[in-house]
Design a protein around this motif. Structure first.
Motif, PDB file in Angstrom:
ATOM      1  N   ILE A   1      50.955  17.571  24.245  1.00  0.00           N
ATOM      2  CA  ILE A   1      50.227  18.342  25.263  1.00  0.00           C
ATOM      3  C   ILE A   1      48.790  17.829  25.382  1.00  0.00           C
ATOM      4  N   ILE A   2      48.142  17.641  24.245  1.00  0.00           N
ATOM      5  CA  ILE A   2      46.745  17.182  24.246  1.00  0.00           C
ATOM      6  C   ILE A   2      46.642  15.781  24.839  1.00  0.00           C
ATOM      7  N   HIS A   3      47.544  14.890  24.436  1.00  0.00           N
ATOM      8  CA  HIS A   3      47.556  13.526  24.989  1.00  0.00           C
ATOM      9  C   HIS A   3      47.707  13.565  26.507  1.00  0.00           C
ATOM     10  N   HIS A   4      48.591  14.437  26.977  1.00  0.00           N
ATOM     11  CA  HIS A   4      48.822  14.546  28.422  1.00  0.00           C
ATOM     12  C   HIS A   4      47.534  14.940  29.146  1.00  0.00           C
TER      13      HIS A   4
ATOM     14  N   LEU B   1      44.406  14.660  28.069  1.00  0.00           N
ATOM     15  CA  LEU B   1      43.378  13.613  27.938  1.00  0.00           C
ATOM     16  C   LEU B   1      43.659  12.459  28.902  1.00  0.00           C
ATOM     17  N   ASP B   2      44.929  12.071  28.972  1.00  0.00           N
ATOM     18  CA  ASP B   2      45.307  10.975  29.869  1.00  0.00           C
ATOM     19  C   ASP B   2      45.096  11.347  31.329  1.00  0.00           C
ATOM     20  N   SER B   3      45.223  12.656  31.624  1.00  0.00           N
ATOM     21  CA  SER B   3      45.053  13.133  33.002  1.00  0.00           C
ATOM     22  C   SER B   3      43.600  13.457  33.329  1.00  0.00           C
ATOM     23  N   GLY B   4      42.725  13.317  32.328  1.00  0.00           N
ATOM     24  CA  GLY B   4      41.307  13.633  32.551  1.00  0.00           C
ATOM     25  C   GLY B   4      41.016  15.124  32.593  1.00  0.00           C
ATOM     26  N   LYS B   5      41.969  15.937  32.122  1.00  0.00           N
ATOM     27  CA  LYS B   5      41.768  17.402  32.127  1.00  0.00           C
ATOM     28  C   LYS B   5      41.196  17.827  30.776  1.00  0.00           C
ATOM     29  N   VAL B   6      39.898  17.551  30.607  1.00  0.00           N
ATOM     30  CA  VAL B   6      39.244  17.724  29.312  1.00  0.00           C
ATOM     31  C   VAL B   6      39.202  19.193  28.895  1.00  0.00           C
ATOM     32  N   ALA B   7      38.932  20.075  29.838  1.00  0.00           N
ATOM     33  CA  ALA B   7      38.831  21.505  29.501  1.00  0.00           C
ATOM     34  C   ALA B   7      40.150  22.028  28.938  1.00  0.00           C
ATOM     35  N   LEU B   8      41.269  21.626  29.558  1.00  0.00           N
ATOM     36  CA  LEU B   8      42.582  22.059  29.054  1.00  0.00           C
ATOM     37  C   LEU B   8      42.893  21.414  27.711  1.00  0.00           C
ATOM     38  N   ALA B   9      42.463  20.164  27.531  1.00  0.00           N
ATOM     39  CA  ALA B   9      42.668  19.486  26.241  1.00  0.00           C
ATOM     40  C   ALA B   9      41.927  20.238  25.137  1.00  0.00           C
ATOM     41  N   LYS B  10      40.709  20.672  25.438  1.00  0.00           N
ATOM     42  CA  LYS B  10      39.922  21.417  24.445  1.00  0.00           C
ATOM     43  C   LYS B  10      40.605  22.745  24.089  1.00  0.00           C
ATOM     44  N   LYS B  11      41.153  23.433  25.113  1.00  0.00           N
ATOM     45  CA  LYS B  11      41.869  24.685  24.846  1.00  0.00           C
ATOM     46  C   LYS B  11      43.075  24.441  23.951  1.00  0.00           C
ATOM     47  N   ALA B  12      43.797  23.358  24.258  1.00  0.00           N
ATOM     48  CA  ALA B  12      44.997  23.037  23.478  1.00  0.00           C
ATOM     49  C   ALA B  12      44.634  22.702  22.035  1.00  0.00           C
ATOM     50  N   ILE B  13      43.532  21.975  21.850  1.00  0.00           N
ATOM     51  CA  ILE B  13      43.101  21.630  20.487  1.00  0.00           C
ATOM     52  C   ILE B  13      42.719  22.891  19.714  1.00  0.00           C
ATOM     53  N   LYS B  14      41.977  23.758  20.366  1.00  0.00           N
ATOM     54  CA  LYS B  14      41.542  25.004  19.695  1.00  0.00           C
ATOM     55  C   LYS B  14      42.742  25.834  19.232  1.00  0.00           C
ATOM     56  N   ILE B  15      43.697  26.024  20.133  1.00  0.00           N
ATOM     57  CA  ILE B  15      44.876  26.834  19.786  1.00  0.00           C
ATOM     58  C   ILE B  15      45.726  26.121  18.744  1.00  0.00           C
ATOM     59  N   SER B  16      45.848  24.795  18.882  1.00  0.00           N
ATOM     60  CA  SER B  16      46.692  24.032  17.947  1.00  0.00           C
ATOM     61  C   SER B  16      46.167  24.127  16.523  1.00  0.00           C
ATOM     62  N   LEU B  17      44.820  24.079  16.367  1.00  0.00           N
ATOM     63  CA  LEU B  17      44.247  24.142  15.016  1.00  0.00           C
ATOM     64  C   LEU B  17      44.307  25.559  14.444  1.00  0.00           C
ATOM     65  N   GLU B  18      44.371  26.534  15.334  1.00  0.00           N
ATOM     66  CA  GLU B  18      44.582  27.912  14.851  1.00  0.00           C
ATOM     67  C   GLU B  18      45.984  28.059  14.279  1.00  0.00           C
ATOM     68  N   GLN B  19      46.956  27.369  14.896  1.00  0.00           N
ATOM     69  CA  GLN B  19      48.346  27.465  14.429  1.00  0.00           C
ATOM     70  C   GLN B  19      48.655  26.459  13.321  1.00  0.00           C
ATOM     71  N   HIS B  20      47.930  25.310  13.334  1.00  0.00           N
ATOM     72  CA  HIS B  20      48.191  24.261  12.321  1.00  0.00           C
ATOM     73  C   HIS B  20      46.862  23.765  11.747  1.00  0.00           C
ATOM     74  N   PRO B  21      46.167  24.613  11.006  1.00  0.00           N
ATOM     75  CA  PRO B  21      44.812  24.265  10.524  1.00  0.00           C
ATOM     76  C   PRO B  21      44.766  23.068   9.578  1.00  0.00           C
ATOM     77  N   SER B  22      45.881  22.704   8.989  1.00  0.00           N
ATOM     78  CA  SER B  22      45.860  21.578   8.036  1.00  0.00           C
ATOM     79  C   SER B  22      46.372  20.277   8.646  1.00  0.00           C
ATOM     80  N   SER B  23      46.678  20.272   9.947  1.00  0.00           N
ATOM     81  CA  SER B  23      47.214  19.059  10.582  1.00  0.00           C
ATOM     82  C   SER B  23      46.118  18.005  10.762  1.00  0.00           C
ATOM     83  N   VAL B  24      46.287  16.884  10.073  1.00  0.00           N
ATOM     84  CA  VAL B  24      45.304  15.790  10.141  1.00  0.00           C
ATOM     85  C   VAL B  24      45.271  15.190  11.549  1.00  0.00           C
TER      86      VAL B  24
END
Length: 466
Positions: A36-39, A41-64
């Motif tokens: 989702i994040i790659h998609h 970023l590749d589409s230039g939708k930075v705001a949505l990428a940031k939202k996805a990163i925030k939620i992803s780290l809430e669900q997977h805080p230890s994911s490198v």
């Protein structure tokens, strides 16, 4: 029902965007978040990428991997200090993770510390599975510091790992060209083609190298092979057209340019070249028709306007030529050749004050040709601005010492100004360097030429008849 990877990604995207709209919290595994994040970023939708990163780290805080994506976004947004702090924490845990070194290198690169970036990327090579990608990054860093030899080495390494890495092939050839090693580029491309004979990109690049060396028959063959490999390769048809022009095959060149117009949206370049070909064939009406198509397609293409200008100059329609050279100058005010054209057109229209301004601009932009100085001085003479004429001619003498065309004009102007000593000095210089040109002096300054004192000076240099 099994989904393909694309269908899985689309499903995850739809699910994620639905979650954002409804505020319902849905669970995704870490790999889904990465897609989702790659998609975004590749589409230039930075705001949505940031939202996805925030939620992803809430669900997977230890994911490198997700943390590295967060860092990548920080680097993209120039939040370099924050990114560096997160990376330093990751490095303690992930000393063998190539991506940690790559992101650290990106930070150094953003700070223009390219040597440090290269050092880290070379460390990343020890841990990566994607040798082509890391070598490409190293090659780009070497390009930043203009070390084209090392850059070329790493781009060629990329191709060793991935023969279809055309981006690296283009970059490698760029390095060959910058190093002025056209023979090396030709040798490499031929060896590449031996392994990948249906690569239209390699054939195209090979043709361009042959064209640079003016080996037009070889270039033509290379572009033909590029077209055989891909009969919709517009670049190959355009380059082939250029070669055919050089060989004087204008009808065939037009045919190739015409193909590009049929394959895709028309380009101003193709229209311009077709116009030039028709002009060479003496088909003036067709030539100017395509020149107008050129500027209609791209009104900011100054070469299109100058093509029309040159057409009307040849037709001696200077009023129209003036209209079109002004359009070119409005697009590129610093183009010396446009100002030179402008000066000549104004002179032909007897608009001498405007010609004076245009010649001055021509010289200011670096045109120091003898003909420019002479034409400018003659305009000033016509305007009666003799002092300015002297100033221009003395400048010209610095570039062309003792040149008779300059000396004769200086002599005539000084005599006109009543400065007999200076006039005599320059007239003698002119006669000494080129006696026969005193006939031109007579045309330029007939009243001065008729003076007894001037005739006596000329007679001193006249050789006795045998």
């Amino acid at each position: 029902m099994l989904f393909s990877s694309n269908e899985d990604q689309n499903l995850a995207l739809s699910k994620f965007e639905s979650m954002l709209k409804t505020n319902n919290v849905l669970f995704f595994d870490s790999s889904e978040f990465e897609d989702i994040i790659h998609h975004y970023l590749d589409s230039g939708k930075v705001a949505l990428a940031k939202k996805a990163i925030k939620i992803s780290l809430e669900q997977h805080p230890s994911s490198v991997n997700l943390k590295l994506m967060e860092i990548e976004l920080m680097v993209y947004e120039n939040k370099l200090n924050e990114a560096e702090k997160l990376l330093d924490k990751l490095y303690v845990l992930e000393t063998n993770n190539a991506e940690v070194y790559i992101q650290k290198a990106n930070i150094y690169s953003k700070r223009d510390q390219h040597y440090k970036a290269i050092e880290l990327l070379k460390m990343a090579l020890e841990f990566t599975d994607d040798m082509a990608d890391v070598n490409s990054l190293i090659g780009m860093e070497y390009l930043f510091i203009e070390d084209f030899k090392e850059a070329k080495h790493h781009f060629l390494k990329c191709i060793e790992f991935d023969m279809d890495d055309y981006s690296s092939l283009y970059n490698a050839i760029y390095c060959f060209e910058f190093l002025e090693d056209i023979d090396g580029a030709i040798e490499y491309l031929n060896s590449y083609i031996d392994k990948n004979p249906y690569s239209e990109v390699a054939w195209h690049q090979l043709g361009k190298q042959y064209y640079t060396k003016k080996l037009f028959i070889e270039a033509l063959a290379a572009f033909d092979f590029a077209i055989i490999a891909d009969d919709r390769f517009i670049g190959a048809y355009l380059e082939k057209g250029k070669v055919l022009e050089k060989l004087g095959e204008y009808e065939e060149a037009i045919h190739n340019y015409q193909i590009t117009l049929d394959l895709d949206d028309p380009t101003s370049f193709a229209f311009l070249r077709i116009g030039k070909c028709y002009e060479k064939l003496g088909k003036k009406d067709l030539a100017v028709k395509f020149y107008y198509k050129t500027v209609h397609e791209d009104p900011l293409l100054d070469k299109g306007w100058t093509a029309i200008t040159d057409y009307y100059i040849k037709e001696e329609n200077y009023q129209k030529a003036l209209h079109y050279i002004n359009k070119a100058i409005n697009i590129d005010t610093e183009n010396v050749s446009y100002w030179r054209r402008s000066a000549e057109i104004h002179r032909a229209l007897q608009l001498y004050e405007e010609a004076d301004i245009a010649y001055q601009k021509t010289v200011e932009l670096g045109n120091y040709e003898l003909s420019t100085w002479i034409a400018w001085a003659d305009i000033l003479k016509l305007l009666g601005e003799y002092s300015n004429g002297v100033h221009v001619l003395l400048q010209a003498l610095e570039f062309f010492p003792d040149h008779s065309k300059i000396e004769y004009r200086l002599a005539g102007i000084y005599f006109t100004l009543g400065e007999q000593t200076k006039g005599t000095f320059h007239l003698k210089n002119a006669l000494r360097n080129n006696f026969t040109q005193h006939l031109q002096f007579e045309k330029l300054f007939p009243s001065i030429f008729m003076r007894v004192s001037v005739k006596n000076i000329i007679s001193e240099f006249k050789k006795p008849s045998t």
